[in-house]
Design an enzyme around this catalytic site. Structure first.
Site, PDB file in Angstrom:
ATOM      1  CD  GLN A  72      -3.951   1.136  -3.183  1.00 49.31           C
ATOM      2  OE1 GLN A  72      -3.199   2.059  -3.467  1.00 49.31           O
ATOM      3  NE2 GLN A  72      -3.846   0.458  -2.054  1.00 49.31           N
ATOM      4  CG  ASP A 117      -1.980   1.079   1.176  1.00 49.20           C
ATOM      5  OD1 ASP A 117      -2.518   1.345   0.091  1.00 49.20           O
ATOM      6  OD2 ASP A 117      -2.266   1.676   2.238  1.00 49.20           O
ATOM      7  CB  SER A 120      -6.131   3.342  -0.366  1.00 45.83           C
ATOM      8  OG  SER A 120      -4.753   3.607  -0.470  1.00 45.83           O
TER       9      SER A 120
END
Length: 296
Positions: A288, A214, A238
Site C-alpha cells: 500500500q 487497510d 490511502s
C-alpha cells in the site's frame, strides 16, 4: 511478551463483519453495499475494498477464488451513505477470471479495483517462514485495553476513534504510537481476527482479510518518523492497495499481520504486509502507498 498479565479478553461480539461486507445485487452487474453502521464522516477504505471484492466475487461462478487485487482510492467515501458497485466482466477463462469494479457515491467514483480469480490447483510451492519470537495473542492486550492502561497518552481523536465498535479485534505485539514513538527496526506485528465467528464462506473470509489489511498499514511508514495517525497536523490517506492471497484462511481465527515500510518521500509512504495463520502458513502479501503530510 507484555510486562504484565493482561486483563481478561473482552467478550466476542455478534458477527458484524458479514453484514458490513454483504452486497445486494440490484442489476446483473450492479451491487449495493451498506453504509457504515453508526458511521459518520469519512468511510473506512477497507470497507469499500471488501465490498468491491464481494461484488466481483458474486459475478464469478464455480469454486474460483480471488488470488489478487489492485485498487486505487480516488475520493473519500461518506460513511453515512451506501455505495454502488459496477462490475465489468473482463475475462472468463479456463483457469482465471478477471473483473473490474467501480465504487460510486453521489454520482462519482471513489475507488476502482481490478481482481483476478482462479480455480484451485496444485503446483510448485515455497513460502517465507513464520517470524520468530512472536508472543501469543492470549498474552497481549487489545486496543481498547491498551487505551485504558495508557489513558494519559491517548489523544482525544484516538479516544473517539476507539469508540467506534469495529468488527475486528487487534492485539499489537509491541507498543506503537502514541504509546511508544521509538522508530521500529524491521517489521512490526499484530494479531488480528473478526470479533465473532463467521460463516464457512471462503470468499467472505478473504474479503474480511482485505477489509482488515487497510487498518493501520500506513502507520508502519509514519512510525519511522516518530509520528502516528493522531499526531498533531498529520494528514494521512490511502492512495492505492494491492493484495495477493496465497491460500485459504479464516478471519475469525487469529492471523498474524506483519508490517514494514521500505521507503517514504514526496509526501508519500510505501508499506508492505504479510499475513500468516497461527499454524505458520503465509496466506497473503500486501502493499500500500499512502499520502503522509504534516502541516503545523
Amino acid at each position: 511478551m507484555t510486562d504484565q498479565t493482561p486483563e481478561p479478553a473482552l467478550p466476542r461480539a455478534d458477527d458484524a463483519m458479514t453484514p458490513i461486507l454483504t452486497v445486494e445485487r440490484i442489476e446483473d452487474n450492479f451491487f449495493r453495499g451498506r453504509e457504515t453502521p453508526n458511521g459518520k464522516g469519512r468511510m473506512f477504505g477497507g470497507q469499500v475494498l471488501g465490498q468491491a471484492l464481494m461484488a466481483a466475487a458474486n459475478t464469478v461462478e464455480g469454486d474460483r477464488l480471488n488470488h489478487s487485487l489492485h485498487a486505487y482510492f480516488m475520493r473519500p467515501g461518506d460513511a453515512t451513505l451506501p455505495v454502488l458497485y459496477r462490475v465489468e466482466r473482463d475475462m472468463d477463462g479456463r483457469s482465471f477470471n478477471t473483473r473490474r469494479v467501480i465504487a460510486i457515491q453521489n454520482g462519482q467514483p471513489i475507488l476502482n479495483l481490478a481482481a483476478s480469480f482462479q480455480v484451485q490447483e496444485e503446483g510448485f510451492s515455497h513460502t517465507d517462514p513464520f517470524p520468530e519470537n512472536i508472543p501469543e495473542p492470549e498474552d497481549l492486550l487489545n486496543e481498547h485495553q491498551l487505551a485504558e492502561k495508557y489513558s494519559d497518552q491517548v489523544p482525544g481523536m484516538l479516544a473517539r476513534f476507539l469508540e467506534w465498535d469495529r468488527p475486528v479485534e487487534i492485539r499489537p505485539c509491541s507498543l506503537i504510537p502514541p504509546y511508544d514513538m521509538t522508530p521500529p527496526e524491521g517489521e512490526t506485528y499484530r494479531w488480528i481476527r473478526a470479533n465473532a465467528p463467521m460463516p464457512d464462506d471462503q470468499a467472505l473470509h478473504r474479503a474480511a482479510m482485505v477489509y482488515t489489511s487497510d487498518m493501520g498499514l500506513i502507520g508502519a511508514a509514519l512510525a519511522k518518523h516518530e509520528v502516528g495517525f493522531f499526531t498533531e497536523g498529520m494528514r494521512v490517506a490511502s492512495l492505492d492497495h494491492a493484495t495477493w492471497i496465497h491460500g485459504d484462511l479464516r478471519m475469525d481465527d487469529w492471523l498474524l499481520y506483519c508490517m514494514d515500510s521500505p521507503w517514504s518521500g514526496g509526501g508519500r509512504g510505501l508499506t508492505g504486509g504479510r499475513v500468516f495463520t497461527r499454524d505458520g502458513r503465509l496466506v497473503a502479501t500486501i502493499a500500500q502507498e499512502g499520502m503522509i503530510r504534516r502541516k503545523l
